[in-house]
Structures are given as structure tokens and as C-alpha cells.
Design a protein around this motif. Structure first.
Motif, short mmCIF file in Angstrom:
data_model
loop_
_atom_site.label_atom_id
_atom_site.label_comp_id
_atom_site.label_asym_id
_atom_site.label_seq_id
_atom_site.Cartn_x
_atom_site.Cartn_y
_atom_site.Cartn_z
N LEU A 142 0.86 -1.18 0.00
CA LEU A 142 0.00 0.00 0.00
C LEU A 142 0.90 1.24 0.00
O LEU A 142 2.07 1.16 0.39
CB LEU A 142 -0.88 0.01 1.27
N PRO A 143 0.35 2.39 -0.40
CA PRO A 143 1.17 3.62 -0.36
C PRO A 143 1.62 3.92 1.07
O PRO A 143 0.91 3.60 2.03
CB PRO A 143 0.22 4.71 -0.86
N VAL A 144 2.78 4.56 1.16
CA VAL A 144 3.43 4.76 2.46
C VAL A 144 3.63 6.24 2.74
O VAL A 144 3.91 7.02 1.83
CB VAL A 144 4.83 4.06 2.42
N VAL A 145 3.49 6.62 4.00
CA VAL A 145 3.89 7.98 4.40
C VAL A 145 4.69 7.88 5.70
O VAL A 145 4.28 7.20 6.64
CB VAL A 145 2.67 8.93 4.53
N VAL A 146 5.85 8.53 5.71
CA VAL A 146 6.70 8.46 6.90
C VAL A 146 6.87 9.81 7.59
O VAL A 146 7.29 9.89 8.74
CB VAL A 146 8.12 7.89 6.58
N PRO A 184 -4.13 6.81 4.12
CA PRO A 184 -4.70 6.73 5.47
C PRO A 184 -4.24 5.46 6.19
O PRO A 184 -4.19 4.40 5.59
CB PRO A 184 -6.21 6.67 5.21
N LEU A 185 -3.91 5.60 7.48
CA LEU A 185 -3.46 4.42 8.23
C LEU A 185 -4.60 3.73 8.95
O LEU A 185 -4.67 2.50 8.99
CB LEU A 185 -2.39 4.81 9.27
N GLY A 238 -0.79 15.37 17.01
CA GLY A 238 -0.14 14.06 16.90
C GLY A 238 -0.58 13.39 15.61
O GLY A 238 -1.76 13.45 15.25
N VAL A 239 0.37 12.76 14.92
CA VAL A 239 0.08 12.24 13.59
C VAL A 239 0.52 10.78 13.47
O VAL A 239 1.60 10.41 13.94
CB VAL A 239 0.84 13.08 12.52
N PHE A 240 -0.32 9.97 12.83
CA PHE A 240 0.06 8.58 12.53
C PHE A 240 0.84 8.54 11.21
O PHE A 240 0.45 9.20 10.24
CB PHE A 240 -1.19 7.70 12.37
#
Ligand code: MCN
Length: 777
Positions: free
Chosen positions: A134-138, A150-151, A353-355
Motif C-alpha cells: 500500500l502507499p506509504v507515508v513516513v 490513510p493508516l 499528533g500524527v500517525f
């Protein structure tokens, strides 16, 4: 009274640590132990299509391969214990073994158990997991943008919480009064705790009694017991958690990890002791990380350097799930301290705060307070530069005056005591500040880059009182617990709810009891780390152990002394008021020869045939001590650097640390804590950074890539102190375990920026970044 408080006695625990006789989980091997290894996702975000365990299960020696499907809801979701009020906190489930989706590289999807650890390792390689990526965001800021992957369904825009500390004053009004505004964006980079001992667990189940024992690398065994009892459905009184010697934690062994629950479940299911020890790469992937904040800061001031107010908007990358104390670190532990040691009129702190698809983030030495201290100490330097003022002068102008304590800060805390001017004066005298500034002027003329960085920090520690912890959503009171027990022969055992794991309280708590009861140090044993032996306790972190747990120990010892006084008066047939207690002996005032030693009274309390009316046998007392406030250590650190223009290499010429942690129990241990803490803060400033690629692979997953400082990078740290006792603590102490880390990063960055003449460089200050700043590239 044997005055052992304030003496640099050698640490009693060091003999076993330094001769290889410590007792660590990884060295334990109960008969019949089998070994667990976790299969961890190589993907940062993926759908689990299929897990084929057949080949692994067929390997001789393998006892079982288990996935989320096997757990069948028998292990509940691991939950965060810090439910920040009014923050719209989202708490998506964090399962022991991932089901359907993995959200960070390193999340466990299966566990293999075998008779032999090497077979388990081989079998782990044979588990075939089919993933659909799935697409990733770090990146925390990117994760909130429209279109970011979205997580969790329950967290729109990946926002885990939004929290505001509006402060006490009117921040908009004070900003209108300002002559000068300075603004800066700071990246407080992600760090990987690297305790010498990685995590480990052994679970052992006795079907006859239904007792489950977990040996685990924990900073807070009672918290582990409570959380695991709820997650596993094992009654708390049947669950014993033992944290034996623990080889460092730095915050990373506070959280309760899903895999510890799995190890317990396996022991119950298989009827064999089950052992799991992580290796360093697993430790870097799956033990919590620290920091990872991006902050936008505005500071308002008058043109004479008077600071009026501060506004902060901070974005905290929480990783893929909320860890045990995770949400409290960037909010409660950060958001009340960015005023530092200055008499600022108003402030406002906003935190989101962010996931992201990264390892969960939790406490790491200082936990929120280094980030706060970094901001204010950097902003003061940036302001000084803008106004053309000496940074020491701006600080002096804004310090909370020594006669204004207890001091109500604009961000909402009441600082207990302080004398910031005195600490700074001492540090500047030691380093020879005026001379250094002259030398710097000369160096500049000759084209050499030399910088002087100051950090006049104030911090909050001694995590307690319960009214604050529970009021801010922490699912537990924060108090100290202890029992002091004298045996018939007058030897003392101290049972504490703390769990030191390198800090040295086996020695300092004995020093407290020795001082209160007049006993020799060798006659005192300090017991900790076993829920079956010690009173319910909240553990060791937040530099709370000495002020809170140590306060409790002092109070228990005093109760023992007062009971002994009653017995002595009875035996000597004089009034209690006519007794004095000197060097461990009660005697009539001025007649020391005729008296009763504490040992004689311990024997009398055991024989119990001649006790005063209404006094129970045995010298023993317990205390649950809930302090009225935090404690607020402070100090001044000065870092002097030379920067090589051609290479960007920075060398530290001097590092002076003047710290004030109130009354010191053991100055040698205090100095050791300052050394370790300073180096940890310098490590962040100079070297350390967790790096993910755009696919969420942790590139810094071993010590070749993740640089921790060696003795080569460590400067000579010159330490000194001032002593401003805490007025509300029974022994006047404040914590020191984190001060060095809270103070040092900005001292270094201030020095380098001062040398080059720039406003800011984000940490870590690698030679490349420094070179670019020098050459404006
Ligand atoms: N001390 C003293 N006089 C004082 C204050 C402290 O003699 N006025 C002594 C204490 O009694 C103790 C030591 O200094 O021996 C540190 O005490 P304290 O400041 O109460 O800190 P804690 O024991 O609560 O330790 C926690 C703190 C934190 S939060 C981290 S992270 C950290 C640290 O301590 N992790 C450490 N220091 C560490 N040191 C080691 N070796 N390993 C870790 O994991």
C-alpha cells in the motif's frame, strides 16, 4: 546520625555489574525453555494476503507457528495509557500480531516457537507471507495532507490528537506589545534508543496454581503486570512480573509491547517456559523511537531584549500506533515547559499528533522536555543575534528572579525553587566567558570560526503528583512506594516501587536509610523489580525515582525511627522528648553512654515481650508518598567550539555543566548522570538520526548506520553545581537523570550557530550541513 547523604560512596551495585555477575533476562534459562522468534513485516504498509506456515511448522524441532488467526481474540489490543483529555484522541487497535494490514516495517505478523533458538531462526525464514503493498507515508507533516495514505479508518487525515495549552496570560495581547518578533521552524529529529541490553522476555506458566511469571526488561514491572493482566485476562494476583537487572532503558522499556503478551500466551498454551530475545536490528525496528517533532515557533520581545510571549505549533510523529505513554510525551511533558527559566508573560502551545508508517514513538530520555528546552534556548539566541545583544545578557534580563519562587509560569506550572542567575554566573566564571568573547572577536578578525553556546535550562521532573497525572489522562496515580523493614539483628531491607536500571538507587536509597536510621551502609539491602516482593509501584523514569520514591523511602525510615523512639523511651524509662538520636543510638540528652542502639531496639521489637502499650512488634513501616508538586532542576551549560571552515568539522574545546538538582545524595552518581545525559544530548546534536526512505524502510537499522557517540566524540565534561533544595520534598532533592540531555543539545547548536553567524541549523549538525552553512550553499 551517620550522615551518608551527600557522600560520594562507591555504587554497591557496580561490583556485580562490572564483574559480569549481573542477572539479565537473556542469561536466564529455566529448565524446558523453548524459544520464540517473530516474523516481522518488511513492508511499511501492506495488506496481508496470505501467510503460509506449513514449511516452517514442518522443520524438525519446531513446536508451532502462530498468526493472528490463532490468537482468536485471546490477546486484547495493546492500549495507550495516556488518554489526553480534550484532544479528540484516536486509539486504533494495536494487535499483538498484525491482522489483515501491517502499518510499519517491523510489525510482527507471526511467531515461531522451537526447541532451539537457531531452529526458531531458520523456521522464521520459512514462513511465507504474501503482501499486497500500500502507499506509504513516513513524514508527520506530509501524513496530514490531502491524498496522504490513510493508516486507520478511525483517524481522518491521520490525526491522532490535537491538544492546546492556552497558557495563563493573554498571548495575543502581549504579541501586540512587541517591538521584535522572531520566528523559526525546528525539526527535532527522530532518535532510536540504543540501550546496551535489547529487550527480552521469558514467560513461565504453572498449570497447578495457574501462576504466570514473566521475566522482562521493564522499567516499571507493576505497570507491566497491570497492563498485561488486562490484555491477557490473567488475574493480576496470578501474574508475577520480574524485571531483574536491566541494561539501560532510557525510556524505551517503559512501554508494554505486544510481543511480551504473545510470549505469555505461548507459555500458557504450550505449557513450557518461552523465551524471546531481540537482536539489535529487531530492537531498532520494533522498540519505540523518540522525539520526531516539527515545531513552528514565534517569540515576541521588546527591543531591550525583554521576552514577552511565545507561540508554538508542534507536529508530533507518533508512528503507526500509540504506545503506552506515547500521547503524553509531545503534549503534557512538552507543552508546559517551553517558557524555560524566563519570566514570560504569556504563551500558547498547540500540538498535533500524527500517525505515519513508522515505528511507534514514546518516551526517550527527557521525553518532551529536551524538545521544549531546545526551542526556548535556541529562540533566545536567535533573538540576541537579531538585537545584537550578548546571549548571556538577554538571559540575565529575563530570568525569573530568585526571590519570586514558588513561581507561577505563564504556561501553567508552579516552579518550586530556583536561582538561575547564580548557576549562570558560576558557569560563566568557570569557562572564563568575557575572555572567551574577546578571543572570539580576535579569531573572527583572523578568519577563524569559534563559537560559544549557552543553555540556561529549567526542567520539570519527579513525575507525580497523582492529581496531575490522572488529571492529564494518565491511567495511573504517580506516587512513590516503599517499605523499610528491620530484621531482629538490625539489618534493613528496603522494598521500593522504583526499578533502577543503571541509575544507582541501590546505593543512594541505602544512603537515605543509613542517614535516617544511623545504620552502616553494608547493613542495608534495597529490593526492587519483582511484583511479588515490592509494594505496588510506578517504576523508574521521568527522573522521578529520587524525589518521589526516595521521598517515600525517607518517610518510611522516619516512621521506623519514631517507632524505635517509643520503644527506646519505654526501655530506658524516660520521656520520648528527653531522648536524642545520635549515630544510631537513642540516649537521654547529654548522656550518650547510656542508651539503646537501633539494633538493640530492633531485637526488642522482635522479642516483643516488653513493648510499650499499643505498639506493634517489629520495626517496619510503609509509605505511599504522593508529593504536592513536581520538582524543577535547572542549570547552565556552556559549550565552546571551533569550526573548520574547509571540512565543516566541529571540535568541542570546552564543555562546562553547572547543574542544580537540589540536595545531592551522592555527588559522584550525580556527576555520572550528568556525564551520560550530556553525551546523550550531544549525540542528538552531532550524530544521531533515524532515517526512513520513501518506502518506509528504516535505513538506520544497525550500528553501522545509526551513529552513537564513542569516547572519541565525547568531550571532557567539566561539572559543577549549585544547591537549591526543593522546598516540598522530604529530603530537598530534585531529579538529575535527564538534566544533561535536556540541557546539552542546544548548548552545542548555539555554539556552532554562534561560530558561523547563522540563525539555525537543524540537528544533527553533520559536517556537510555545517560546511553548507559556512559557505551559504
Ligand atoms: N541522585 C542523587 N541526588 C539527587 C538526584 C539524584 O544522588 N539530588 C542520584 C539518584 O539517587 C540516582 C541517580 O542520581 O542514583 C538518578 O536519579 P534520578 O534523577 O531520580 O533519576 P531516575 O533514577 O528516576 O532515573 C531516570 C532517568 C531517566 S528518565 C533516564 S531516561 C535515564 C537516566 O535516568 N536512563 C538511564 N539515567 C540512566 N542511567 C543509566 N545508567 N541507564 C539508563 O537507562
Amino acid at each position: 546520625m551517620a550522615q551518608l547523604m551527600g557522600k560520594s560512596v562507591p555504587r554497591t551495585e557496580d561490583e556485580r555489574f562490572l564483574t559480569g555477575r549481573g542477572s539479565y533476562v537473556a542469561n536466564m534459562l529455566p529448565p524446558g525453555t523453548v524459544f520464540a522468534k517473530f516474523v516481522r513485516s518488511p513492508y511499511a504498509h501492506a495488506r496481508i494476503v496470505h501467510i503460509d506456515t506449513a514449511r516452517a511448522a514442518a522443520l524438525p524441532g519446531v513446536l508451532g507457528v502462530f498468526t493472528a488467526a490463532d490468537l482468536k481474540g485471546e490477546i486484547g489490543s495493546i492500549f495507550t495509557a495516556w488518554l489526553i483529555p480534550n484532544s479528540n484522541l484516536k486509539t486504533p487497535p494495536y494487535l499483538a500480531l498484525a491482522k489483515d494490514i501491517v502499518r510499519y516495517a517491523g510489525e510482527a505478523v507471526a511467531v515461531v516457537v522451537a526447541e532451539d533458538p537457531y531452529v526458531a531462526e531458520d523456521a522464521r525464514e520459512l514462513v511465507e507471507v504474501t503482501y499486497d503493498s500500500l502507499p506509504v507515508v513516513v513524514d508527520g507533516e506530509a501524513a496530514m495532507k490531502a491524498g496522504a495514505p490513510p493508516l486507520h479508518a478511525e483517524a481522518p487525515n491521520n490525526v491522532a490528537f490535537h491538544w492546546v495549552n492556552p497558557g495563563i496570560g493573554d498571548v495575543d495581547a502581549v504579541f501586540k506589545e512587541a517591538d521584535v518578533l522572531v520566528s523559526q521552524r525546528f525539526v527535532n529529529q527522530r532518535l532510536q534508543p540504543a540501550a546496551m541490553e535489547p529487550r527480552a522476555a521469558i514467560a513461565q506458566y504453572e498449570p497447578g496454581t495457574k501462576d504466570l511469571t514473566l521475566y522482562v526488561t521493564s522499567q516499571n514491572p507493576h505497570v507491566h503486570r497491570l497492563v498485561l493482566s488486562l490484555v491477557l485476562g490473567v488475574p493480576e494476583h496470578r501474574l508475577r512480573v520480574v524485571a531483574p537487572d536491566v541494561g539501560g532503558g532510557f525510556g524505551s522499556k517503559i512501554p508494554v509491547y505486544p510481543w511480551e503478551a504473545v510470549v505469555c500466551w505461548l507459555a500458557m498454551r504450550l505449557g513450557r517456559p518461552v523465551k524471546w530475545v531481540e537482536d539489535r536490528t529487531e530492537n531498532f525496528l520494533a522498540t519505540v523511537h523518540g522525539r520526531d517533532h516539527v515545531q513552528y515557533v514565534d517569540l515576541a520581545a521588546k527591543k531591550d531584549g525583554t521576552i514577552l510571549g511565545i507561540k508554538i505549533s508542534s507536529f508530533a510523529n507518533m508512528g503507526a500506533y500509540l504506545s503506552t505513554a506515547g500521547p503524553g510525551v509531545p503534549t503534557i511533558l512538552f507543552g508546559f515547559m517551553p517558557g524555560g527559566c524566563y519570566a514570560i508573560k504569556a504563551g500558547k502551545v498547540e500540538v498535533t499528533g500524527v500517525f505515519t508508517n513508522t515505528t511507534p514513538v514514546d518516551a526517550y530520555r527527557g521525553a518532551g522536555r529536551p524538545e521544549a528546552s531546545f526551542i526556548i534556548e535556541r529562540m533566545v539566541d536567535i533573538l540576541a543575534r537579531k538585537l545584537g545583544m550578548d546571549p548571556a545578557e538577554v538571559r540575565r534580563k529575563n530570568f525569573i528572579p530568585a526571590d519570586k519562587f514558588p513561581y507561577q509560569s505563564a504556561l501553567g506550572l508552579v516552579y518550586d525553587s530556583g536561582n538561575y542567575e547564580r548557576a549562570m554566573r558560576k558557569a560563566l566564571d568557570i569557562v572564563g566567558y568575557q575572555k572567551l568573547r574577546q578571543e572570539q572577536g580576535q579569531a573572527r578578525k583572523e578568519g577563524r570560526l569559534m563559537g560559544i553556546g549557552l543553555s540556561t535550562y529549567a526542567e520539570v521532573c519527579g513525575l507525580a503528583p497523582s492529581a496531575v497525572s490522572t488529571g492529564t489522562g494518565f491511567q495511573g496515580g504517580l506516587w512513590g512506594s516503599s517499605t523499610v523493614r528491620l530484621s531482629p539483628t538490625g539489618k534493613a531491607t528496603v522494598y521500593t516501587g522504583a526499578h533502577p536500571h543503571g541509575q544507582g538507587e541501590e546505593t543512594t536509597f541505602a544512603q537515605i536509610v543509613a542517614t535516617e536510621l544511623g545504620l552502616p551502609l553494608a547493613d542495608i539491602d534495597v529490593v526492587h523489580g519483582d511484583t511479588k516482593a515490592t509494594p505496588m509501584g510506578m517504576g523508574t523514569y521521568g527522573s522521578r525515582t529520587t524525589p518521589v520514591e526516595g521521598g517515600s523511602v525517607a518517610l518510611s525510615a522516619r516512621k521506623v525511627r519514631e517507632k524505635a523512639r517509643k520503644i527506646a523511651a519505654h526501655l530506658l524509662e524516660i520521656s520520648e522528648d528527653d531522648l536524642e538520636f545520635v549515630d544510631g543510638k537513642f540516649a537521654a540528652k547529654g548522656v550518650p553512654a547510656k542508651g539503646k542502639t537501633i539494633q538493640e531496639i530492633a531485637w526488642a521489637a522482635y522479642m516483643a515481650g516488653a513493648m510499650p502499650k499499643g505498639v506493634e512488634p517489629i520495626l517496619e513501616a510503609s509509605t505511599f508518598y504522593d508529593p504536592e508538586n513536581f520538582v524543577f532542576p535547572f542549570g547552565t551549560h556552556v559549550c565552546v567550539v571551533d569550526v573548520d571552515k574547509e571540512t565543516g568539522q566541529v571540535s568541542i574545546r570546552r564543555y562546562v555543566a553547572v547543574d542544580d538538582c537540589g540536595v545531592q545524595i551522592n555527588p559522584m552518581i550525580v556527576e555520572g548522570q550528568v556525564h551520560g545525559g550530556v553525551l546523550q544530548g550531544l549525540a542528538q546534536a552531532m550524530l544521531e538520526q533515524a532515517v526512513y526512505d520513501e518506502n518506509g524502510n528504516l535505513l538506520t537499522s544497525n550500528f553501522m548506520e545509526y551513529l552513537v557517540p564513542s569516547s572519541l566524540e565525547a568531550p571532557n565534561i567539566e561539572t559543577a553545581s549549585t544547591v537549591t533544595p526543593s522546598p516540598h520534598n522530604p529530603i530537598g532533592v530534585k531529579g538529575v537523570g535527564e538534566t544533561g540531555t535536556i540541557a546539552s543539545s542546544q548548548a552545542y547548536v548555539n555554539a556552532v550557530c554562534d561560530a558561523i553567524g547563522v540563525d539555525h541549523i537543524d540537528m544533527p549538525l553533520t559536517p556537510e550541513k555545517v560546511w553548507r552553512a559556512v559557505h551559504k550553499k
